[in-house]
Scaffold this active site. Structure first.
Site, PDB file in Angstrom:
ATOM      1  N   MET A 171      -0.931  -3.437  -2.626  1.00  0.00           N
ATOM      2  CA  MET A 171      -0.415  -2.733  -1.455  1.00  0.00           C
ATOM      3  C   MET A 171      -1.521  -1.968  -0.719  1.00  0.00           C
ATOM      4  O   MET A 171      -2.612  -1.788  -1.227  1.00  0.00           O
ATOM      5  CB  MET A 171       0.699  -1.771  -1.875  1.00  0.00           C
ATOM      6  CG  MET A 171       1.896  -2.465  -2.510  1.00  0.00           C
ATOM      7  SD  MET A 171       3.208  -1.327  -3.001  1.00  0.00           S
ATOM      8  CE  MET A 171       3.822  -0.812  -1.389  1.00  0.00           C
ATOM      9  N   HIS A 172      -1.199  -1.547   0.494  1.00  0.00           N
ATOM     10  CA  HIS A 172      -1.949  -0.555   1.280  1.00  0.00           C
ATOM     11  C   HIS A 172      -3.232  -1.042   1.929  1.00  0.00           C
ATOM     12  O   HIS A 172      -3.785  -0.358   2.790  1.00  0.00           O
ATOM     13  CB  HIS A 172      -2.305   0.684   0.429  1.00  0.00           C
ATOM     14  CG  HIS A 172      -1.179   1.270  -0.347  1.00  0.00           C
ATOM     15  ND1 HIS A 172      -0.046   1.766   0.250  1.00  0.00           N
ATOM     16  CD2 HIS A 172      -1.011   1.445  -1.690  1.00  0.00           C
ATOM     17  CE1 HIS A 172       0.772   2.231  -0.684  1.00  0.00           C
ATOM     18  NE2 HIS A 172       0.214   2.032  -1.872  1.00  0.00           N
ATOM     19  N   ASP A 174       3.292  -5.535  -4.781  1.00  0.00           N
ATOM     20  CA  ASP A 174       3.216  -5.941  -6.187  1.00  0.00           C
ATOM     21  C   ASP A 174       4.233  -5.243  -7.071  1.00  0.00           C
ATOM     22  O   ASP A 174       4.821  -5.868  -7.968  1.00  0.00           O
ATOM     23  CB  ASP A 174       1.795  -5.763  -6.721  1.00  0.00           C
ATOM     24  CG  ASP A 174       1.210  -4.387  -6.451  1.00  0.00           C
ATOM     25  OD1 ASP A 174       1.907  -3.500  -5.912  1.00  0.00           O
ATOM     26  OD2 ASP A 174       0.011  -4.197  -6.763  1.00  0.00           O
TER      27      ASP A 174
END
Length: 485
Positions: A79-80, A236
């Site tokens: 992520m991110h 995830d």
């Protein structure tokens, strides 16, 4: 057949799952992280693509008939990460990853300039999130920021290469600080606070919906007569939740991967930024979740293995399988700063309590215990945010250790369960989302709970030892904060 692709930090995993939800085959290709400066963490998006194609090519070599029968593909991803594309779809710079800590100043500026941030996004501004990264780019690389046409998360970039579509699911989008998770829509106000608009964002889809179709070129490469649909997918952790069947309120699990996550599914958006707990949309429609996040979980053991020049398995073998109470040596696992509950990218790791008698095995045990202490901190933060954790399934690379699983049970004073296919949970969850997109089945019919292989019950004497140790362990964080300035 259904294909799950997990775009992780250390590798890309590809799994084939059949209509009975059985894992038929798996392939993996490694990734490396670049750290050009202290606190920085980057990857080349082309490496994700090369690893993805390589992993699926590997399945084509060993399971050509099964791969040809795939009708749905699901994506999971770290992520991110800020993947910046120009108007032609070309990558402008290496992706700034989830565990990059360079944007601390921008986080403070965002919270000061946009006081509605907490109410809209439900989360604190943290350097790991995507929005502060773009503010950093605007300040330090203005010529690149001026050319940004689209901001994609890692799995969305892989989707773009697979299908030509720019789309993102709700769970991954929640980690940008640009989504309103309650409304499950981009927040124009949050985007404007970072100098962006909806035009810079991919379109939003639910994780179980169709986001596109595999390109004809790739379908031909992998022997598919009909190009499969590609699901919206999930971040995830949300994909792991789908793989574990954690889609109902109260379902919980602990992921001991590179990072660590303590997850609880909720039936509503339930933010509590004060405890540094993340409150996100789930990838399943009309579902949300809370999670505490640790930046260095199994990564702590990997780091220690690198320092000692030993393989992780060798270090664990020195400890044996016999559980015991708390060690006199302590480890604070803040190698890359910490999110929950500290929200401080500048915190660093500490060993404490060493003596002349301290050996390598003692320090290895301290590393494992330090991560377990951090999980307990996260459990307490979730409790402050209104979510109790009565038992957990444990997944990720760290779940392979029976000793670590028992340590978690003793530290948290709750049952801990090792489950089937824990090491590929996110990829399996992605395959399930691919199935949902292809078949239109209800999530409850597909996302069944994982089979538990072994359960670990807390031991009262060891739990008391860890409880006393935890009270002392917590004194390390203020010390680490002082010396990390």
């Amino acid at each position: 057949m259904f294909l799950g692709l997990d775009i992780g930090t250390s590798s890309v995993k590809a799994v084939l799952v059949d209509g009975n939800d059985r894992l038929i085959a798996a392939a993996e290709r490694p990734l490396v992280v670049s750290r050009p400066h202290p606190g920085w963490s980057e990857q080349d998006p082309e490496a994700w693509w090369t690893a993805t194609v390589g992993a699926v090519d590997g399945l084509a070599e060993t399971h050509a008939a099964e791969l040809a029968a795939v009708t749905g593909i699901g994506l999971s991803g770290q992520m991110h990460g800020a993947t910046l594309l120009d108007a032609a779809g070309a990558v402008l710079r290496p992706c700034i990853l989830w565990n990059d800590g360079r944007s601390g100043a921008e986080c403070r500026e965002l919270e000061a300039a946009f006081p509605e941030l907490h109410a809209i996004t439900g989360n604190l501004a943290m350097p790991g999130f995507t929005a502060p990264k773009l503010m950093w780019v605007a300040r330090h690389e203005p010529e690149i920021f001026a050319r940004v046409a689209k901001v994609l998360l890692p799995k969305a970039y892989v989707r773009f290469r697979l299908t030509g579509e720019m789309a993102e699911d709700m769970s991954d989008a929640s980690g940008t600080l640009w989504l309103d998770p309650a409304a499950r829509d981009w927040s124009d106000a949050a985007l404007a606070a970072t100098g962006l608009t909806r035009e810079h964002m991919p379109r939003l889809v639910e994780g179980s919906d169709v986001s596109g179709t595999l390109s004809g070129e790739l379908a031909k490469r992998w022997g598919m007569t009909t190009a499969p649909v590609v699901a919206g997918g999930a971040g995830d952790n949300a994909a792991t939740a789908v793989g574990l069947g954690a889609i109902s309120p109260g379902d919980s699990f602990l992921s001991l991967g590179t990072s660590g996550v303590l997850w609880v599914t909720t039936d509503r958006f339930a933010p509590n930024p004060g405890s540094a707990v993340h409150a996100f949309a789930h990838c399943i429609p009309n579902t949300w979740h809370q999670m505490g996040v640790m930046l260095s979980a199994a990564a702590s053991l990997a780091w220690w293995a690198g320092v000692t020049g030993r393989k992780e398995g060798e270090l664990m073998a020195e400890l044996g399988e016999t559980p015991r109470g708390a060690s006199s040596v302590m480890f604070l696992p803040y190698l890359s700063g910490e999110r929950t509950p500290a929200n401080d990218p500048n915190l660093r790791a500490v060993f404490a309590g060493m003596g002349a008698e301290t050996d390598r095995a003692t320090l290895t045990r301290a590393v494992l215990e330090g991560v377990a202490h951090a999980v307990r901190d996260n459990r307490d933060a979730l409790a402050a945010a209104g979510s109790s954790v009565a038992e957990i399934d444990i997944v990720g690379g760290g779940s392979r250790s029976r000793l670590w699983a028992q340590m978690m049970a003793d530290m948290l004073e709750i049952p801990v369960h090792r489950v089937e296919e824990g090491a590929v949970g996110a990829a399996h969850g992605a395959a399930r989302l691919g199935r949902l997109a292809a078949t239109g089945e209800a999530p409850t019919a597909v996302c069944r709970r994982a089979r538990r292989l072994e359960s670990f019950q807390p031991d009262a004497a060891r739990a008391a030892s860890f409880s006393e140790s935890h009270a002392r362990w917590r004194h390390l964080a203020p010390f680490a904060k002082e010396i990390s300035r």
